[in-house]
Motif scaffolding. Structure first.
Motif: not given
Length: 424
Positions: A89, A92, A101-103, A281, A285
């Motif tokens: 978090e 991001n 965004k995602k990590t 994101s 994914d």
């Protein structure tokens, strides 16, 4: 004693694992390292850019010890832990770009690169990749194929992964250099690969092993436009140039454009093994469940260390001190250039500083860079070289080095320059 350990190392460890010194570390703190014979050095190498907050920062050590008391390992993909999620978090929020965004976390920089490529291919359903001359992306097979520097990394260990194409990295920030680099991409797409088959372009905003070459902003903007136009994923490899080294937390913040995916490692976790892939994101994914991860990816102690590193950045003015040190060393090198004809360009961005050594004819002089490095080490200052010709000394001092220690290091560097150039 070091001679004994050097002999034992040679007998026990393959020669492919090259060691830059015969110094054996016993302890370290801040910008200082003490060897097993009791000699203390000023460290301007920083574990190849891993120690932006210095050796054994007490907050990093404290976080690691506290986590070790709780648990060492569960495998995050089997039994997750809150700190993994909260670190994702944080990154991001911090990474450039207003998009969601995602990590995902891994252990090493090259794992981050491999997984960034995997994600880009899954998202685009394309196969090909474009990287740049002078680049370094790691030592696994795919990363070696991406790497644009032959010696010592690519010698005798092929064949390499296919569907990888090299474009020209700009030689400097002139309009002519930018135009030549963009023309090389145009030729690539005319003669070698249809851009509709390219999954990703990967670039270091500031090249590390390649010689501390900073990408011109105009080139990065053009690259961003190209990737957007052709539906190509833009990957910024910030493994060495990220985490405050260039004067901003992310190097891409200098260019006015953002990447689709960013790879991080090195100084992310203060000396513990952790890397990250941060991206849009919808791109992140694209890989099906189970397609990302590894047994030690996002290890608990490394995650705890990374939280501590981000806390240090937020509260201790590390990036500001790094910028002050950058101004100091650049002024020092500019004065040295007036005195020593062997000094060429001063390179890099922020505290990612490199200085070029050249012959009287203006050719790259790796031997002189090596002499200066050796003279500095003999006087107690640890330096690294880089560049395709090995003629650049790079400075990767901790960004929070105190002023007195930094001035002592520059005094040693001055003496090393004097000694190395005697008789030249």
């Amino acid at each position: 004693m070091s001679n004994d350990w050097t002999s034992r190392r040679a007998a026990a460890v393959p020669r492919g694992v090259a060691f830059g010194t015969n110094i054996f570390a016993a302890s370290a703190r801040g910008s200082h390292l003490t060897d097993n014979e009791g000699r203390t050095y000023i460290d301007f190498a920083g574990g190849i850019g891993v120690l932006n907050v210095g050796h054994n920062h007490p907050r990093v050590v404290g976080a690691v010890k506290a986590q070790a008391d709780r648990f060492l390992h569960t495998c995050a993909q089997v039994i997750p832990y809150e700190s993994y999620v909260t670190l994702a978090e944080r990154l991001n929020r911090l990474a450039p770009g207003d998009h969601a965004k995602k990590t995902a976390f891994f252990s090493t920089g090259v794992e981050a690169v491999e997984n960034a490529v995997k994600i880009a291919r899954a998202y685009t359903r394309r196969r090909a990749l474009v990287s740049f001359t002078g680049s370094f992306h790691g030592r696994t097979n795919l990363a070696l194929a991406l790497t644009g520097k032959v010696k010592p990394y690519r010698v005798g260990v092929g064949p390499f992964a296919g569907d990888i194409y090299k474009a020209l990295f700009p030689e400097d920030d002139s309009e002519a250099a930018v135009a030549a680099a963009l023309a090389s991409l145009d030729r690539l797409f005319k003669y070698e690969i249809d851009p509709a088959e390219v999954a990703a372009v990967i670039i270091e905003p500031v090249q590390g092993e390649g010689g501390f070459n900073a990408a011109p902003p105009a080139f990065m903007r053009a690259l961003r436009d190209l990737c957007t136009r052709e539906g190509i994923v833009f990957i910024a490899d910030e493994i060495q140039c990220g985490m405050g080294r260039t004067g901003k937390l992310f190097a891409m913040e200098h260019f006015g454009v953002h990447a689709d995916i960013t790879t991080l490692a090195k100084s992310l976790a203060g000396g513990t093994p952790l890397s990250a892939v941060v991206g849009r994101s919808e791109i992140m994914d694209a890989v099906i469940p189970g397609g990302l991860g590894s047994t030690y990816a996002g290890a608990p102690m490394a995650i705890a260390a990374a939280h501590a590193v981000l806390d240090i950045y937020e509260s201790e003015g590390v990036i500001g001190q790094g910028e002050r040190l950058s101004a100091t060393i650049r002024a020092f090198l500019a004065e040295a250039k007036k005195k020593f004809s062997c000094i060429g360009r001063i390179k890099g961005l922020g505290s990612m500083v490199g200085v070029e050594f050249v012959s009287p004819a203006g050719e790259p002089d790796g031997a002189m860079a090596g002499k200066v490095q050796a003279e500095a080490r003999a006087r107690g200052l640890i330096l690294l070289t880089c560049g395709v010709h090995g003629n650049i000394i790079r400075f990767l001092y901790p960004l929070n080095t105190d002023d007195a220690t930094f001035q002592e290091g520059l005094s040693i560097l001055s003496a090393a320059l004097e000694a190395a150039t005697q008789g030249n």
